[in-house]
Design a protein around this motif. Structure first.
Motif, PDB file in Angstrom:
ATOM      1  N   ASP A 174     157.295 103.607  81.888  1.00  0.00           N
ATOM      2  CA  ASP A 174     157.974 104.060  80.679  1.00  0.00           C
ATOM      3  C   ASP A 174     158.284 102.871  79.768  1.00  0.00           C
ATOM      4  N   CYS A 175     158.269 103.118  78.480  1.00  0.00           N
ATOM      5  CA  CYS A 175     158.660 102.094  77.515  1.00  0.00           C
ATOM      6  C   CYS A 175     160.132 102.291  77.194  1.00  0.00           C
ATOM      7  N   LEU A 188     157.751  98.548  82.945  1.00  0.00           N
ATOM      8  CA  LEU A 188     157.748  98.056  84.318  1.00  0.00           C
ATOM      9  C   LEU A 188     156.406  98.332  84.981  1.00  0.00           C
ATOM     10  N   ALA A 189     155.815  97.300  85.578  1.00  0.00           N
ATOM     11  CA  ALA A 189     154.555  97.446  86.305  1.00  0.00           C
ATOM     12  C   ALA A 189     154.805  98.055  87.688  1.00  0.00           C
ATOM     13  N   HIS A 199     149.108 100.219  84.794  1.00  0.00           N
ATOM     14  CA  HIS A 199     150.013  99.405  83.991  1.00  0.00           C
ATOM     15  C   HIS A 199     149.419  99.101  82.620  1.00  0.00           C
ATOM     16  N   VAL A 200     148.149  98.725  82.581  1.00  0.00           N
ATOM     17  CA  VAL A 200     147.511  98.439  81.294  1.00  0.00           C
ATOM     18  C   VAL A 200     147.538  99.681  80.408  1.00  0.00           C
ATOM     19  N   ALA A 201     147.285 100.852  80.997  1.00  0.00           N
ATOM     20  CA  ALA A 201     147.334 102.099  80.221  1.00  0.00           C
ATOM     21  C   ALA A 201     148.732 102.345  79.678  1.00  0.00           C
ATOM     22  N   ALA A 202     149.754 102.054  80.481  1.00  0.00           N
ATOM     23  CA  ALA A 202     151.136 102.242  80.028  1.00  0.00           C
ATOM     24  C   ALA A 202     151.451 101.300  78.872  1.00  0.00           C
ATOM     25  N   LEU A 203     150.958 100.067  78.942  1.00  0.00           N
ATOM     26  CA  LEU A 203     151.185  99.121  77.854  1.00  0.00           C
ATOM     27  C   LEU A 203     150.512  99.596  76.571  1.00  0.00           C
TER      28      LEU A 203
END
Length: 284
Positions: free
Chosen positions: A8-9, A20-21, A54-58
């Motif tokens: 989540d951002c 958070l990764a 994690h990259v997708a979340a970023l």
């Protein structure tokens, strides 16, 4: 809801958000925290591990905003590998710490160095970069690693401390690259600064920076006194020191504790207070 929901951002202040990764461990706590600085264009600090999730979340958090820079505090595997896929997706340059690869993983798999790290620009101490509404200054803080940088945001008084100061645990200082004397000097440098809040790569924000750093310095001095006392008692091997000094510590962390004890011993030897060959230590 989790205090640290993965992926989540989370907005922390008007200029800072956190993602958070998904790499929790005894060494990373809840995982590596990647920070987004800015509103219209962004700096990404400590992109984290190269994990698809994690990259997708970023990229979701970034959206259609341009990324001005991808900044790394240091090149351990839980901090910098996602810089390359993020650069490929956004076109942003990788800026920050110098590359560093050593054949020394110490006791913790997450602490091995990232061989993929290839910065487009290395920042020296005091160098700056800026975007819309933000400016970031590099603050050299060797100790945890020799290439470690913190990043100060002038507009909100925040300092992104990577692994130099963490919000949940003391920092592992693992020779040969980790250097206790350099680490203590870097702490002293931060103590003299006037930052209003620390955003570490692991753990909660530190809202009382000077008091917190003073405590870290005191803790390390106390550890040094413990080591000298044990040596005076004839205890000169690191595993026995760890057993006496770290009562109740998770056994999975004994190796990491031993590395920091070694860093203290190397520093004490350099100062001429003790002697030793790396396995057996004694008072001079």
């Amino acid at each position: 809801m989790e205090a640290f929901p993965t992926g989540d951002c989370i907005a922390l202040d008007p200029l800072v958000a956190r993602v958070l990764a998904p790499n929790p461990s005894p060494f990373t706590f809840t995982g590596t925290q990647t920070y987004l600085v800015g509103t219209s264009d962004l700096a990404v600090i400590d992109p984290g591990p190269d994990e698809t999730e994690h990259v997708a979340a970023l990229l979701r958090a970034i959206g259609d905003r341009p990324v001005a820079a991808i900044l790394c505090t240091h090149t351990h595997r839980d901090h910098s590998p996602a810089a390359l896929p993020l650069k490929a997706a956004t076109g942003a340059p990788i800026i920050g710490c110098a590359p560093l690869v050593l054949d020394d993983s110490g006791p913790r798999a997450d602490a091995s160095f990232d061989i993929s790290y290839a910065p487009d620009r290395v920042l020296a101490d005091g160098e700056t970069l800026s975007g819309a509404g933000w400016s970031i200054e590099a603050v050299a803080t060797p100790g945890h690693t020799s290439n470690h940088l913190c990043y100060a945001v002038r507009e909100n008084g925040a300092l992104f401390t990577g692994d130099h100061v963490m919000g949940w645990s003391t920092t592992v200082v693992s020779p040969p690259d980790g250097d206790m004397r350099a680490y203590m000097e870097s702490l002293a440098r931060l103590y003299e600064r006037t930052d209003s809040i620390y955003y570490p790569a692991h753990g909660e924000p530190v809202t009382n920076p000077q008091q917190f750093v003073r405590g870290l310095i005191g803790h390390r001095k106390q550890r040094e006194k413990q080591i000298l006392k044990l040596l005076d008692e004839g205890i000169g091997v690191i595993p026995a020191m760890v057993e006496r000094m770290y009562v109740g510590l998770d056994p999975r962390l004994h190796g990491a504790a031993g590395r920091s004890v070694l860093a203290h011993l190397v520093d004490l030897r350099t100062r001429g207070l003790i002697a030793g060959d790396g396995t057996q230590w004694r008072m001079t």
